[in-house]
Design a protein around this motif. Sequence first.
Motif, mmCIF file in Angstrom:
data_model
loop_
_atom_site.group_PDB
_atom_site.id
_atom_site.type_symbol
_atom_site.label_atom_id
_atom_site.label_comp_id
_atom_site.label_asym_id
_atom_site.label_seq_id
_atom_site.Cartn_x
_atom_site.Cartn_y
_atom_site.Cartn_z
ATOM 1 N N ALA A 189 0.846 -1.188 0.000
ATOM 2 C CA ALA A 189 0.000 0.000 0.000
ATOM 3 C C ALA A 189 0.884 1.242 0.000
ATOM 4 C CB ALA A 189 -0.924 0.006 1.207
ATOM 5 N N LEU A 190 0.548 2.209 -0.865
ATOM 6 C CA LEU A 190 1.331 3.424 -1.019
ATOM 7 C C LEU A 190 0.391 4.623 -1.090
ATOM 8 C CD1 LEU A 190 3.574 2.043 -3.886
ATOM 9 C CD2 LEU A 190 4.418 2.555 -1.592
ATOM 10 N N TRP A 191 0.838 5.765 -0.564
ATOM 11 C CA TRP A 191 0.054 6.980 -0.724
ATOM 12 C C TRP A 191 0.956 8.200 -0.549
ATOM 13 C CZ3 TRP A 191 -0.074 3.620 3.290
ATOM 14 C CH2 TRP A 191 0.115 4.095 4.600
ATOM 15 N N ALA A 192 0.511 9.317 -1.100
ATOM 16 C CA ALA A 192 1.245 10.581 -1.016
ATOM 17 C C ALA A 192 0.362 11.617 -0.351
ATOM 18 C CB ALA A 192 1.664 11.058 -2.398
ATOM 19 N N THR A 193 0.981 12.451 0.497
ATOM 20 C CA THR A 193 0.209 13.458 1.222
ATOM 21 C C THR A 193 0.788 14.846 1.010
ATOM 22 O OG1 THR A 193 1.529 13.075 3.236
ATOM 23 C CG2 THR A 193 -0.522 11.850 3.014
ATOM 24 N N ASN A 194 -0.085 15.855 1.130
ATOM 25 C CA ASN A 194 0.326 17.248 1.029
ATOM 26 C C ASN A 194 0.776 17.747 2.409
ATOM 27 O OD1 ASN A 194 -1.980 17.996 2.531
ATOM 28 N ND2 ASN A 194 -3.203 18.336 0.684
ATOM 29 N N PRO A 195 1.226 19.011 2.522
ATOM 30 C CA PRO A 195 1.744 19.483 3.814
ATOM 31 C C PRO A 195 0.731 19.435 4.949
ATOM 32 C CG PRO A 195 2.451 20.947 2.060
ATOM 33 C CD PRO A 195 1.466 20.001 1.449
ATOM 34 N N GLY A 196 -0.558 19.499 4.629
ATOM 35 C CA GLY A 196 -1.584 19.449 5.660
ATOM 36 C C GLY A 196 -2.048 18.051 6.010
#
Length: 286
Positions: A267-274
Amino acid sequence: MNEDGVGSYAAWVGRAEEQHDTVSAGALERWAATLDRDDPPVAAGDAAPPLSHWILFLPGARHSALGVDGHPARGGFLPPVHHLPRRMWAGGRLRFHAPLRAGMAVTRRSTIADVTQRTGGTGELVFVTVRHEVRESGQEALLLTEEHDIVYRSADTVAAKAAPQAPPPGAWQRSLVPDAVMLFRYSALTFNGHRIHYDRDYVTREEGYPGLIVHGPLVATLLLDLVRRQMPQARVTGFSFRAVSPLFDGAPVTLHGQPPDAEGRVALWATNPGGGLAMRAEARIG
């Protein structure tokens, strides 16, 4: 408009084209440099990393054939969705059957698999799914198969709503700040003239975004690169991803991953600064 809701666009389903290219060692080295990898020089016959095929089969439209956004003008292979002028890469699903190798001549056959119309939070959307099959030229065995989802949307809507909250931080994490140079280099590698990735005046004034948009395929590549950094000897057999919300230059991005489960799914995911979810993905390890 006919019963499928997309009018004459349904006539594009089944349309196909074929392209030819050669896997370049130099291009693979520039691809690795853009990802800030410390890889050894590429020699003839070396396996190309998964997703590096995105620097092959590049668009070759003449400058005079580009639209105001830097994309090739509508029509040709893809359906001309003129009433929805914004076009972006929404996601995709890939299977890696065997590696492409430096110096290999390759052929890609692309077929429009589906065209669907939906209504989302930002209004009308048209999704086009293109199926790609890549083989060594003159051979029947598949090297990879890919389903590539393209979304068209209105010029009046900007994806400005808050990104959904991401899952808790993953066991694997890597943070980086995609800057304008990284975006420019990736656009150059992929011969992508879309101005939202390098023309700040255009993307803020004409499309209403707060900054340069990080390419969806670049985010997907960085997520799969996280797997390669954590499991350098692993063989990736599949990958899927879906863009959820945009990321912008100059803002930190965090890449997350979980070690593979019993079935080899990562499982992979990308997040923003918030902490908002920007992309969700899954890799398969064989």
